[in-house]
Scaffold this motif. Sequence first.
Motif, PDB file in Angstrom:
ATOM      1  N   LEU A   1       0.849  -1.201   0.000  1.00 10.44           N
ATOM      2  CA  LEU A   1       0.000   0.000   0.000  1.00 10.44           C
ATOM      3  C   LEU A   1       0.874   1.236   0.000  1.00 10.44           C
ATOM      4  O   LEU A   1       1.798   1.365   0.810  1.00 10.44           O
ATOM      5  CB  LEU A   1      -0.919   0.004   1.224  1.00 10.44           C
ATOM      6  CG  LEU A   1      -1.864  -1.184   1.362  1.00 10.44           C
ATOM      7  CD1 LEU A   1      -2.698  -1.046   2.627  1.00 10.44           C
ATOM      8  CD2 LEU A   1      -2.769  -1.309   0.132  1.00 10.44           C
TER       9      LEU A   1
ATOM     10  N   PRO B   1       1.976   4.834   0.898  1.00  8.83           N
ATOM     11  CA  PRO B   1       1.676   5.809   1.967  1.00  8.83           C
ATOM     12  C   PRO B   1       1.429   7.195   1.362  1.00  8.83           C
ATOM     13  O   PRO B   1       2.098   7.595   0.410  1.00  8.83           O
ATOM     14  CB  PRO B   1       2.943   5.798   2.817  1.00  8.83           C
ATOM     15  CG  PRO B   1       4.032   5.417   1.868  1.00  8.83           C
ATOM     16  CD  PRO B   1       3.410   4.487   0.862  1.00  8.83           C
TER      17      PRO B   1
ATOM     18  N   GLU C   1      -8.834  -2.088   6.513  1.00  6.51           N
ATOM     19  CA  GLU C   1      -7.597  -1.613   7.135  1.00  6.51           C
ATOM     20  C   GLU C   1      -6.799  -0.683   6.226  1.00  6.51           C
ATOM     21  O   GLU C   1      -5.640  -0.397   6.480  1.00  6.51           O
ATOM     22  CB  GLU C   1      -6.725  -2.803   7.540  1.00  6.51           C
ATOM     23  CG  GLU C   1      -7.362  -3.686   8.603  1.00  6.51           C
ATOM     24  CD  GLU C   1      -6.442  -4.809   9.009  1.00  6.51           C
ATOM     25  OE1 GLU C   1      -5.360  -4.947   8.397  1.00  6.51           O
ATOM     26  OE2 GLU C   1      -6.814  -5.559   9.944  1.00  6.51           O
ATOM     27  N   HIS C   2      -7.402  -0.227   5.135  1.00  2.00           N
ATOM     28  CA  HIS C   2      -6.706   0.696   4.242  1.00  2.00           C
ATOM     29  C   HIS C   2      -7.686   1.751   3.740  1.00  2.00           C
ATOM     30  O   HIS C   2      -8.844   1.809   4.178  1.00  2.00           O
ATOM     31  CB  HIS C   2      -6.084  -0.081   3.067  1.00  2.00           C
ATOM     32  CG  HIS C   2      -7.100  -0.827   2.247  1.00  2.00           C
ATOM     33  ND1 HIS C   2      -7.484  -2.123   2.531  1.00  2.00           N
ATOM     34  CD2 HIS C   2      -7.824  -0.460   1.159  1.00  2.00           C
ATOM     35  CE1 HIS C   2      -8.389  -2.515   1.663  1.00  2.00           C
ATOM     36  NE2 HIS C   2      -8.628  -1.513   0.827  1.00  2.00           N
TER      37      HIS C   2
ATOM     38  N   ARG D   1      -2.388   3.858   2.223  1.00  4.21           N
ATOM     39  CA  ARG D   1      -2.440   3.956   3.679  1.00  4.21           C
ATOM     40  C   ARG D   1      -2.017   5.361   4.091  1.00  4.21           C
ATOM     41  O   ARG D   1      -1.253   6.021   3.377  1.00  4.21           O
ATOM     42  CB  ARG D   1      -1.523   2.914   4.343  1.00  4.21           C
ATOM     43  CG  ARG D   1      -0.056   3.074   4.047  1.00  4.21           C
ATOM     44  CD  ARG D   1       0.770   2.004   4.750  1.00  4.21           C
ATOM     45  NE  ARG D   1       2.200   2.118   4.435  1.00  4.21           N
ATOM     46  CZ  ARG D   1       3.044   2.902   5.071  1.00  4.21           C
ATOM     47  NH1 ARG D   1       2.602   3.674   6.082  1.00  4.21           N
ATOM     48  NH2 ARG D   1       4.320   2.958   4.743  1.00  4.21           N
TER      49      ARG D   1
END
Length: 376
Positions: free
Chosen positions: A30, A32, A324-325, A370
């Motif tokens: 993912l 950032p 979770e993302h 993320r």
Amino acid sequence: MFRNSLLLVFILLFISSCSRKKEEVSEEVLRPVKYGMISLTSDALRESFSGTAQSSKETKLSFKVSGKVNSIGVKVGDVVRTGQPIARIDETDYNVQYEQSKANMKSVETQIKSANSQLINSRANYLRVEKLYENNSVSLSEYEAAKSAYELAQASYDASLAQASASERQVESAKNQVTYSNLTAPYTGVITSLMVEENELVNAGTPIVTISSMINPEISVGVPEKFISRVSKDQHVDISLSSLPGETFEGHVYEVGFSSMGGSTYPVTIRIDKPIDDLRPGMAADVHFNFGAVDLKEKLIAPVAAVGEDNTGNFVFALEAEEEHFIARKVNVDVGNLTPSGFQVECGLEKGDLVATAGLSIILDGMKVRLMDPKQ
């Protein structure tokens, strides 16, 4: 038999290797992203003006008498309390004058006693001669001589009293001269400057030290004539200090100057609502005024770095939470005025939405990302 066993081992190793490759492929990386938040603000006219911190009260202390500076008991930066000794000049001559004035006072007191005694005697003699004169026992000249002596004694006594009053004032003045040779703090504050050194000769009124009050620090700011009519006493302002970046303090207008500062600006004094110890006289400050509002309707504000532009117009990448993302969704927006907080935007956003603020050129619509730690 051996060949079959070896073949079976190779098949198992191949299957295990493929399984590990599938697991590695399934682990997605993912990207950032830095992010900001959509906020609300009204379309108010906000102006900022530079100013300088100062003490609410600053005094240059000096002696009321002249002489040689014997001692200076403070240094720059010292905190002093009301009545605390600051400096002292040589008081020898003033002590001599004080003692002389007291001696003169005692001499005058002796003269008063003598004059009072003469007055009592002359008055008694006058009353005695007056009765004799009424009985024709003494001559007119004797009566007039007794009366004249009495009046002279009375005048001498009155003069002694007047001289005593003057002597008392001289004693008080000489005593004050001795007191004036000691310089004390008129209020609690900080010594901000020293103008003389020990053993220097100074005249009365020569500045010795500067003391600044520690309470109610102020910001002195010049407001252009275009805005001075919109500034009023007790008006709320925000204050930022270059020495304390990132912090904002609330304050209010304490004084509004009526005359200009020699140009097209007018002096305005600001007081901080909750003073801080870190504020020192001379520090640079910015004072932010809100001068009413053209449109009181609140509008969405996006960080400047969150707004991008391509062939379709302006856009932002809204970050939508998913398990979770986050998913980056490209949202086209109409950009309005630029404010100190960011761009006014419309269409498809709400207060509190998260938007990407960096790497807009490499983020794709629908990309999984993320959130980057703000400390990074």
